[in-house]
Design a protein around this motif. Sequence first.
Motif, short mmCIF file in Angstrom:
data_model
loop_
_atom_site.label_atom_id
_atom_site.label_comp_id
_atom_site.label_asym_id
_atom_site.label_seq_id
_atom_site.Cartn_x
_atom_site.Cartn_y
_atom_site.Cartn_z
N THR A 1 -45.58 -59.49 0.87
CA THR A 1 -45.67 -58.46 -0.16
C THR A 1 -47.04 -58.45 -0.82
OG1 THR A 1 -43.29 -58.66 -0.57
CG2 THR A 1 -44.61 -57.62 -2.29
N PRO B 1 -48.54 -54.74 -0.44
CA PRO B 1 -47.55 -54.42 -1.48
C PRO B 1 -47.16 -52.94 -1.46
CG PRO B 1 -49.74 -54.57 -2.44
CD PRO B 1 -49.88 -54.94 -0.99
N ARG C 1 -41.04 -53.36 -1.86
CA ARG C 1 -41.24 -54.78 -1.59
C ARG C 1 -41.44 -55.57 -2.88
NH1 ARG C 1 -45.04 -55.75 3.74
NH2 ARG C 1 -43.80 -54.56 5.24
#
Length: 626
Positions: free
Chosen positions: A342, A346, A350
């Motif tokens: 993540t 990102p 997530r």
Amino acid sequence: MRRALLVWRAWWLVCALAPFGAVLAAGANVGVPEMPEATEARWGVEWGAGTVASTVDGVTASGPVVLPYHWDRQHGGRPGEAVFDLPFTLAEAPDQPWGLFIARVGNAFDIRLNGHLLQTYGDLAEGGGADYAKAPIYVPLPAHLLQSGANVIQIRIRADTGRRAGLSRLTLGPAKAVRDAYFEPAYAWRFTGSVLLAAFSMLVGAISLALWFTQTDPAAPGDRRRDNLYLWAALAEFCWALRVADGAIRQPPLPWAAWGVLMTACYSGWAGAAVMFCQHLAGWQDRPAMRWLRRGTVLVFTMPVIACYVALTRAEPRWLTGWLALEITAVTAYALFFVAATVRRPNLARVWVASTIVLTVAVAVRDWLVIRLSHSYGDTTWVRYTSLFFALVLLALVVHRFRTASVQARDLLQTLAVRVAERERELAAAYGRLEIAAREQERLQERERILRDMHDGVGAHISAAIRQLQSGRASSEDLLDTLRDSLDQLKLSIDAMHLPAGDVEGVLAGLRYRLAPRFATAGIALEWGVDALEPVARLDVPALRQLQFLLFEAVSNVLQHAQASHLRIEATMQGAAVRIRVIDDGRGFDAARLPRALAARAEAIGARLAVESRPGRTVVLIDIPR
């Protein structure tokens, strides 16, 4: 820009991992509690010192006790009984009812005050039954049973294997104060909260399962038509709903060992389904390593179920504790992997899931330390509450994905509608062109028909008249008859253009109208015997012209060759057919040699032709089936 992104990722990672530090710090202080002192609470007295007599495997041991008393820590999970004598002193006897609050006690127990039985919860003689340790307990203490000076509360418990039996510290005081300040908040968090959490998880699971059933892609192959992200979300929430509902089920429908294994299976199923949900959310389900992850997930989350069965049947809780530690370790490793992925890439979904995973794993570690390892008793699991955030994230992601799919479907429908409209316009234009071409072709065919009729009829007669003139042997009367036939046939062709399809009666009427003057000139008496005729639907305009030429040919033969004085035309309905007869009293001809023109035209319209001829009577019969 890149440096700012790296700083943001690092800050998010620190924030995400912060719960681990807090939990580990709390866990470091978990151990055997210190000797408590009796303290004066705001609304009552909290205390937990006295004596206990415990019986395990038929052996009784007595001694002083300082609450909380965690049965599994004290006796290794072996089943048994214990009697607690907990004295307390009152300066004076109260003049109003008092109450006793116990955060956790069980599994089954009874309570006595100064030798008087107050309450009994469950069967103390038979193990594996109801479990009253799941909810906090409030017991009214009648004022007349309390006395100034020394008092004793005696609590007798029955403990089952691996069921978190024991006795927490007690709180004593005025009934309303104890009930309002201690019991009702604890009951709302533990019992009512479990019911609400289970209901919410069931709702989220039902929504996810409904979306899994309804959101299909017909163009995808068989195992890809449904989005399995919804399925894993539904399985996770259903497992967790049953696991949390256990907090409100005092009397399980199964024996304790079977019920305990089922609860462990629900816990492991929830964790495994959550991992698979994260895989699908991240789009990793098609990676080659996914096969090994599935196998590892099945192994890691199946072994605790086996360990739970061994722990409960052999009264050795350490098996379950060890395997739960392995499961938490595996989930923690996956959580770190997911968080790292993540941080690298990102997105909103997530980040939500990673944050929830970190919080849930941190709380699960805390629960394992406090519930499975420490001597603390009376605490409850926190993961049941933090799972609410996971359920909310699941619901938000499911709804967001469904909304995105709905928007895409709506856009697709709009695009499809635009394309359909364009195709409709193109088809309308093409149809218009085809219609124009069809009308043009129809006009061309009509011109060709008129030319063909003129060539075969009028043209043939004119050609015959020319040959008669060139030969010099034809009389003027013969030449005049030929030209008259040509003119009559031309008029009949023009009449046929205006006849509706199937109008046999109109054909006969036009024939009579055009040829009646010639009959009179030729000295032939015309008799008309035509009844009302039904239309013949299968005779279109070209077929009607064939019938018209057929009748004209038959009548023309009478005018030119028969030397008749009478001509009768009959037309009647014969069942489902129209029957036409042309009858003259001329000299006749050889009926065995049927005129080729008559036969060809009769065959063209599917009519039956029959000729009967002898001197004085010739009959041409035409049957036209409907």
